[in-house]
Motif scaffolding. Structure first.
Motif, short mmCIF file in Angstrom:
data_model
loop_
_atom_site.label_atom_id
_atom_site.label_comp_id
_atom_site.label_asym_id
_atom_site.label_seq_id
_atom_site.Cartn_x
_atom_site.Cartn_y
_atom_site.Cartn_z
N VAL A 1 -3.87 6.55 19.16
CA VAL A 1 -3.29 7.27 20.36
C VAL A 1 -4.48 7.07 21.41
CG1 VAL A 1 -2.93 9.68 21.36
CG2 VAL A 1 -2.17 9.03 19.14
N ALA A 2 -5.61 7.27 21.09
CA ALA A 2 -6.74 6.83 22.14
C ALA A 2 -7.21 5.43 21.94
CB ALA A 2 -7.89 7.92 22.07
N LEU A 3 -7.15 4.83 22.98
CA LEU A 3 -7.59 3.19 22.87
C LEU A 3 -8.63 3.04 23.86
CD1 LEU A 3 -3.86 1.81 22.94
CD2 LEU A 3 -5.44 2.04 21.09
N PRO A 4 -9.33 1.96 23.53
CA PRO A 4 -9.46 1.29 22.46
C PRO A 4 -9.80 1.94 21.14
CG PRO A 4 -11.49 0.88 23.50
CD PRO A 4 -10.70 1.53 24.32
N ALA A 5 -9.39 1.42 20.10
CA ALA A 5 -9.57 1.98 18.54
C ALA A 5 -10.10 0.69 17.77
CB ALA A 5 -8.34 2.76 18.10
N ARG A 6 -10.94 1.30 16.86
CA ARG A 6 -11.51 0.30 15.78
C ARG A 6 -11.19 0.73 14.49
NH1 ARG A 6 -15.55 -3.74 17.28
NH2 ARG A 6 -16.61 -3.30 15.24
N LEU A 7 -10.79 0.00 13.69
CA LEU A 7 -10.24 0.66 12.33
C LEU A 7 -10.90 -0.54 11.30
CD1 LEU A 7 -7.01 2.15 12.91
CD2 LEU A 7 -9.06 3.11 12.83
N ARG A 8 -11.17 0.11 10.26
CA ARG A 8 -11.60 -0.98 9.16
C ARG A 8 -10.41 -1.27 8.47
NH1 ARG A 8 -16.43 -2.05 7.09
NH2 ARG A 8 -17.36 -0.60 8.41
N VAL A 9 -10.41 -2.67 7.96
CA VAL A 9 -9.28 -3.07 7.12
C VAL A 9 -9.82 -3.05 5.75
CG1 VAL A 9 -7.76 -5.15 6.81
CG2 VAL A 9 -8.72 -4.91 9.04
N VAL A 10 -8.89 -2.28 5.03
CA VAL A 10 -9.49 -1.77 3.54
C VAL A 10 -8.72 -2.50 2.50
CG1 VAL A 10 -10.51 0.19 4.36
CG2 VAL A 10 -7.90 0.20 3.76
N GLY A 11 -7.45 -3.22 2.84
CA GLY A 11 -6.60 -3.97 1.93
C GLY A 11 -5.48 -4.51 2.76
N GLU A 12 -4.62 -5.06 1.73
CA GLU A 12 -3.45 -5.80 2.34
C GLU A 12 -2.12 -5.26 1.48
OE1 GLU A 12 -4.86 -9.97 1.44
OE2 GLU A 12 -5.00 -10.37 3.60
N SER A 13 -1.12 -5.32 1.98
CA SER A 13 0.02 -4.79 1.66
C SER A 13 1.04 -6.07 1.72
CB SER A 13 0.62 -3.61 2.09
OG SER A 13 1.89 -3.16 1.50
#
Length: 395
Positions: free
Chosen positions: A62-74
């Protein structure tokens, strides 16, 4: 003679399905359902991504910018084994299950990747790109109703229901008997004086297959009464429906009906007040249906389209009326007044209009190939001008 509508009603009354059977779905294309196809699972079976991108918890972008850790793949067929926690996201691909804890997919085009971090720098449209579990259908939903012919689209739905077999009506087994001393196998007529290629039986056989029948025999017969009667008896033993072409002259040359009299031929339709094709007839002999078509190619194919197609469709389990889907169209050229017989003009669909063909001869074959419509004209109808609306049928 009876009119076309009365004749069609008699065809409809005679065309009852022949019994149901279970077949493998892979072999069911073109068959007609005798029982509903019921879904055996939910579709999709879980919340599923509609795009390639990143599965996230919406509250975290919702609040940008945002940084998220990529923990896997689907992936489709192999989802992410785990739950998305705070500050995490999962790389996801179209058709893949949305990981537990995620409720939105951000499309990859607006995400920047930095190692194992995904950078969300700009707002995306409101679309969530998540197909909810069961949003297509739920287990137990009826996807296809009885009477539906399994065309390409219906095959997709039946397979999606996770059904290996389907209940369908049995195909009518049909034998085509072409009568006439003059008939020769195509490819041989030029070398046989006095003969013509047997074109009609091939066209009739193709029409039978097109509307759901199985042609188990196509036989040419000479005008010899004894051999004709023998062939008729053999055909009645093998087939559900026998179609005989030609031999419909009045009097001693009326072989088409005479060959079935020893089997107790009882007429349902004698002659029909239509043009072309007045000699068309329908009866029962030996407990089987027999349809007689004229020998002239155009007459045979017009009456075949009007009577044989709905008869075969009905025997194969489809609604008889589905084979005669009359639609309005505008004339591309004028037609003169109709006489005292209902008339079916051959026409071609060009530039959004029905153009009657110049050659309406009942024996025409080259013109027959150009016709993709029939124009229906009722007895006594006045001249129809270019642009007038008429009834048409795909031919």
């Amino acid at each position: 003679m009876i009119g076309f509508d009365k004749a069609f009603a008699l065809i409809e009354a005679a065309a009852s399905p022949l019994g149901a059977e279970s077949v493998a779905l892979a072999d069911a294309h073109g068959r007609v359902l005798a029982a509903p196809v019921v879904a055996g699972l939910d579709a999709p079976a879980s919340d599923t991504s509609a795009m390639d991108g990143y599965a996230v918890r919406e509250a975290e972008v919702v609040a940008l910018p945002a940084r998220l850790r990529v923990v896997g793949e689907s992936f489709a067929g192999r989802g992410f084994d785990g739950r998305i926690g705070p500050g995490e996201c999962v790389r996801i691909f179209t058709g893949a299950p949305v990981p537990e804890g995620a409720d939105r997919v951000i499309i990859q085009e607006i995400v920047r990747r930095d190692g194992d971090m995904a950078l969300f720098g700009r707002a995306s449209a409101g679309e969530r790109f998540v197909r909810a579990i069961g949003s297509d259908f739920r287990a137990g939903d009826v996807l296809l109703q009885p009477g539906r012919r399994l065309d390409a689209r219906a095959m997709v739905a039946a397979a999606a229901a996770d059904r290996a077999t389907v209940e369908v009506w049995r195909r009518p087994r049909v034998i085509v008997l072409g009568t006439g001393d003059e008939l020769a196998e195509p490819g041989t007529a030029a070398h046989t004086p006095g003969s013509i290629p047997d074109s009609v039986s091939l066209g009739v056989a193709a029409l039978i297959v097109q509307y759901g029948g199985e042609v188990i025999g196509r036989r040419r017969l000479t005008d010899d009464p004894a051999s004709l009667e023998a062939a008729a008896g053999a055909a009645l033993d093998e087939a559900d429906l026998v179609v005989v072409t030609g031999g419909a002259s009045v009097g001693e040359r009326d072989h088409a009906r005479a060959m079935f009299r020893p089997a107790g031929l009882a007429l349902i339709i004698d002659r029909v007040a239509i043009k072309p094709g007045k000699p068309v007839w329908l009866g029962r002999a030996g407990g089987k249906l027999v349809l007689g078509l004229p020998g002239n190619p155009t007459s045979a194919m017009v009456t075949g389209r009007l009577f044989l197609a709905p008869l075969v469709a009905g025997l194969s389990g489809e609604a008889v009326g589905a084979a005669l889907d009359w639609r309005p169209a505008r004339l591309g050229a004028a037609l003169g007044p109709c006489g005292d017989r209902e008339t079916f003009h051959r026409a071609a669909w060009r530039e959004g209009r029905a153009h009657p063909l110049a050659d309406q001869n009942s024996g025409a074959q080259m013109a027959l190939a150009a016709a993709d419509l029939l124009i229906r004209r009722r007895p006594g109808e006045p001249e129809a001008a270019t642009g007038d609306e008429v009834e048409t049928l795909a031919f």
